[in-house]
Design a protein around this motif. Structure first.
Motif, PDB file in Angstrom:
ATOM      1  N   GLN A  95     -34.434 -78.210 -12.354  1.00  0.00           N
ATOM      2  CA  GLN A  95     -33.237 -77.440 -12.004  1.00  0.00           C
ATOM      3  C   GLN A  95     -32.635 -77.934 -10.693  1.00  0.00           C
ATOM      4  O   GLN A  95     -32.816 -77.315  -9.646  1.00  0.00           O
ATOM      5  CB  GLN A  95     -33.587 -75.945 -11.887  1.00  0.00           C
ATOM      6  CG  GLN A  95     -34.055 -75.338 -13.190  1.00  0.00           C
ATOM      7  CD  GLN A  95     -34.348 -73.851 -13.084  1.00  0.00           C
ATOM      8  OE1 GLN A  95     -34.451 -73.303 -12.001  1.00  0.00           O
ATOM      9  NE2 GLN A  95     -34.483 -73.200 -14.219  1.00  0.00           N
ATOM     10  N   VAL A 129     -28.047 -65.919 -23.917  1.00  0.00           N
ATOM     11  CA  VAL A 129     -28.840 -66.366 -22.765  1.00  0.00           C
ATOM     12  C   VAL A 129     -30.305 -66.044 -23.105  1.00  0.00           C
ATOM     13  O   VAL A 129     -30.564 -65.072 -23.818  1.00  0.00           O
ATOM     14  CB  VAL A 129     -28.372 -65.657 -21.463  1.00  0.00           C
ATOM     15  CG1 VAL A 129     -28.836 -64.217 -21.396  1.00  0.00           C
ATOM     16  CG2 VAL A 129     -28.785 -66.399 -20.217  1.00  0.00           C
ATOM     17  N   ALA A 165     -34.623 -67.917 -16.448  1.00  0.00           N
ATOM     18  CA  ALA A 165     -33.510 -68.559 -17.164  1.00  0.00           C
ATOM     19  C   ALA A 165     -32.191 -67.854 -16.872  1.00  0.00           C
ATOM     20  O   ALA A 165     -31.139 -68.496 -16.754  1.00  0.00           O
ATOM     21  CB  ALA A 165     -33.787 -68.558 -18.664  1.00  0.00           C
ATOM     22  N   ARG A 166     -32.222 -66.537 -16.735  1.00  0.00           N
ATOM     23  CA  ARG A 166     -30.973 -65.805 -16.473  1.00  0.00           C
ATOM     24  C   ARG A 166     -30.419 -66.079 -15.084  1.00  0.00           C
ATOM     25  O   ARG A 166     -29.219 -66.203 -14.893  1.00  0.00           O
ATOM     26  CB  ARG A 166     -31.207 -64.300 -16.667  1.00  0.00           C
ATOM     27  CG  ARG A 166     -31.412 -63.990 -18.121  1.00  0.00           C
ATOM     28  CD  ARG A 166     -31.414 -62.521 -18.401  1.00  0.00           C
ATOM     29  NE  ARG A 166     -31.785 -62.327 -19.791  1.00  0.00           N
ATOM     30  CZ  ARG A 166     -31.902 -61.150 -20.370  1.00  0.00           C
ATOM     31  NH1 ARG A 166     -31.677 -60.051 -19.685  1.00  0.00           N
ATOM     32  NH2 ARG A 166     -32.229 -61.062 -21.640  1.00  0.00           N
ATOM     33  N   TRP A 174     -30.985 -68.816 -13.416  1.00  0.00           N
ATOM     34  CA  TRP A 174     -30.523 -70.210 -13.493  1.00  0.00           C
ATOM     35  C   TRP A 174     -29.152 -70.276 -14.180  1.00  0.00           C
ATOM     36  O   TRP A 174     -28.232 -70.951 -13.705  1.00  0.00           O
ATOM     37  CB  TRP A 174     -31.577 -71.033 -14.232  1.00  0.00           C
ATOM     38  CG  TRP A 174     -31.255 -72.459 -14.579  1.00  0.00           C
ATOM     39  CD1 TRP A 174     -31.338 -73.023 -15.820  1.00  0.00           C
ATOM     40  CD2 TRP A 174     -30.856 -73.523 -13.702  1.00  0.00           C
ATOM     41  NE1 TRP A 174     -30.995 -74.356 -15.770  1.00  0.00           N
ATOM     42  CE2 TRP A 174     -30.700 -74.694 -14.481  1.00  0.00           C
ATOM     43  CE3 TRP A 174     -30.595 -73.596 -12.329  1.00  0.00           C
ATOM     44  CZ2 TRP A 174     -30.298 -75.907 -13.935  1.00  0.00           C
ATOM     45  CZ3 TRP A 174     -30.193 -74.823 -11.783  1.00  0.00           C
ATOM     46  CH2 TRP A 174     -30.061 -75.952 -12.580  1.00  0.00           C
ATOM     47  N   ALA A 175     -28.986 -69.550 -15.271  1.00  0.00           N
ATOM     48  CA  ALA A 175     -27.706 -69.525 -15.985  1.00  0.00           C
ATOM     49  C   ALA A 175     -26.596 -68.998 -15.079  1.00  0.00           C
ATOM     50  O   ALA A 175     -25.496 -69.570 -15.013  1.00  0.00           O
ATOM     51  CB  ALA A 175     -27.814 -68.652 -17.240  1.00  0.00           C
ATOM     52  N   ASN A 190     -33.229 -81.656 -18.309  1.00  0.00           N
ATOM     53  CA  ASN A 190     -33.718 -80.575 -19.174  1.00  0.00           C
ATOM     54  C   ASN A 190     -34.503 -81.210 -20.334  1.00  0.00           C
ATOM     55  O   ASN A 190     -34.048 -81.247 -21.476  1.00  0.00           O
ATOM     56  CB  ASN A 190     -32.541 -79.738 -19.687  1.00  0.00           C
ATOM     57  CG  ASN A 190     -33.000 -78.410 -20.291  1.00  0.00           C
ATOM     58  OD1 ASN A 190     -34.161 -78.014 -20.151  1.00  0.00           O
ATOM     59  ND2 ASN A 190     -32.102 -77.726 -20.957  1.00  0.00           N
ATOM     60  N   VAL A 248     -29.188 -74.516 -20.404  1.00  0.00           N
ATOM     61  CA  VAL A 248     -30.221 -73.539 -20.029  1.00  0.00           C
ATOM     62  C   VAL A 248     -31.308 -73.515 -21.102  1.00  0.00           C
ATOM     63  O   VAL A 248     -31.067 -73.082 -22.237  1.00  0.00           O
ATOM     64  CB  VAL A 248     -29.606 -72.129 -19.889  1.00  0.00           C
ATOM     65  CG1 VAL A 248     -30.689 -71.105 -19.528  1.00  0.00           C
ATOM     66  CG2 VAL A 248     -28.499 -72.128 -18.843  1.00  0.00           C
ATOM     67  N   SER A 296     -26.122 -71.279 -24.878  1.00  0.00           N
ATOM     68  CA  SER A 296     -25.896 -70.129 -23.994  1.00  0.00           C
ATOM     69  C   SER A 296     -24.424 -70.041 -23.599  1.00  0.00           C
ATOM     70  O   SER A 296     -23.636 -70.954 -23.857  1.00  0.00           O
ATOM     71  CB  SER A 296     -26.744 -70.242 -22.725  1.00  0.00           C
ATOM     72  OG  SER A 296     -26.202 -71.235 -21.870  1.00  0.00           O
TER      73      SER A 296
END
Lengths: 242, 242
Positions: free
Chosen positions: A57, B89, B95-96, B98-99, B159, B167, B172
């Motif tokens: 990231q 998402v 992850a949230r 990061w999104a 990724n 993500v 997403s």
């Protein structure tokens, strides 16, 4: 939990919005950029951490907060994460969504404030875009500055019986951020703010209240609090001040 | 749940980022600005709802989403709310966060794109700030455009094994927003994008993939999808295109 803040040393900048929340709550944190490089700090350490791909990231820009296994970028994202953990936002979803919306309006405001002195590009010196800056700052002081400040005055005015707070009935991280913006504007645009402040009494009262919070006021008078200067978002160029 | 979207009619603008999520998920929503005024729609209804103090929460600008009793402003805030509800998402907090951080980088990018044609002020005509726009656009095309696009290319590249998604391992709302930004950039800066796109193959592949999603592709070819035009964020002025 010891938080780690990654932000450039030497300027308050966007990192200061995160510092205010951590300091106001008396949280345990390491300000990595301010550490000496032989202790793993400094601008190099900030840059390396932010752009590194260790976690899959890479981040676009600081501030970035490390909180245990989570790494979070963008002021509004960081404050939204810290808010409930530091007791700086109410419990209910409605208040949190409202707080985040207000913080994102402040984010837009901060970007516009920055661009008054850099309307062409951040990579160019102020002196190389001074004519454009004068023109943009004129529109900013006449239109955008009152528009944003009147908006926050109105948010306070309609928060029935609680005009000391932006969100609900208690102090929140959004109050801290508005404090920082108004304080920065007083540094950058003292003449324009002197004219405007009589028209935004609730905003001014909120800023006074925040400055007197016990833990925060000790921080504000400490060596840790960086003065506004000519390297940050809020810069004082008299020729841009209305 | 029938969502209500409040956004200006006639331009894709920032509202389109919200529409893409609602349309991609096949959600039930009313696009209030596009409704006729005798059905309670139009620009007047949008303005009244946003600035009204009925809920004690006046908003600064659209888009605003009404979701039952919640009223939410700012694209990133709205998408963060809709993401879990529309399956756009991943579940986990990491992850949230990061999104949301990626979405806020796109927010900054969109503001910079807008300011290429309005570097002095939104209240002035383009023609009255064309010289400044040419200068700002030159810096944008040479420095900022590649910086942002290379960044998203890198996010995809690291990724591991999932370079089709920004993500985690699934589609997403951030993919939808990057699709919208790249599509808008192709409209506004066709020459610059033609030069750059060979260097960002993963971004280009993501945009292709998104455009072929079954429900979304039906929307994209429908009358509901507004064309890019000279009133929005993404405007095509050949003199600004590198």
């Amino acid at each position: 939990m010891t938080y780690e803040l990654y932000y450039w040393p030497g300027i308050p900048g966007r990192g200061e919005f995160v510092r205010l929340a951590l300091e106001d709550a008396g949280a345990d944190y390491i300000d990595v950029g301010k550490r000496s490089s032989d202790k793993g700090g400094g601008a190099g350490a900030v840059s390396e951490f932010i752009h590194g791909s260790d976690l899959g990231q890479p981040h676009f820009a600081p501030p970035v907060l490390k909180a245990g296994g989570l790494v979070i970028s963008h002021v509004a994202n960081i404050l939204q994460f810290l808010g409930p953990r530091l007791g700086l936002v109410p419990e209910d979803e409605s208040a949190r969504v409202w707080a985040n919306g207000l913080q994102l309006t402040l984010t837009d405001f901060v970007a516009e404030i920055h661009d008054t002195h850099h309307p062409i590009g951040s990579s160019l010196y102020y002196e190389d875009q001074q004519d454009e800056a004068k023109r943009r700052a004129r529109v900013f002081v006449q239109e955008r500055l009152p528009k944003f400040l009147y908006y926050f005055e109105r948010v306070l005015a309609v928060n029935a019986g609680n005009e000391a707070y932006l969100v609900g009935t208690a102090h929140s991280y959004v109050d801290l951020s508005l404090f920082q913006v108004v304080t920065g504007l007083r540094y950058a645009f003292p003449r324009a703010m002197e004219r405007l402040e009589p028209e935004i009494p609730a905003v001014t009262a909120l800023v006074d209240r925040v400055s007197q919070r016990p833990t925060l006021s000790a921080y504000l008078t400490s060596d840790r609090r960086l003065d506004f200067n000519q390297g940050g978002i809020f810069r004082h160029y008299p020729e841009l001040d209305g």
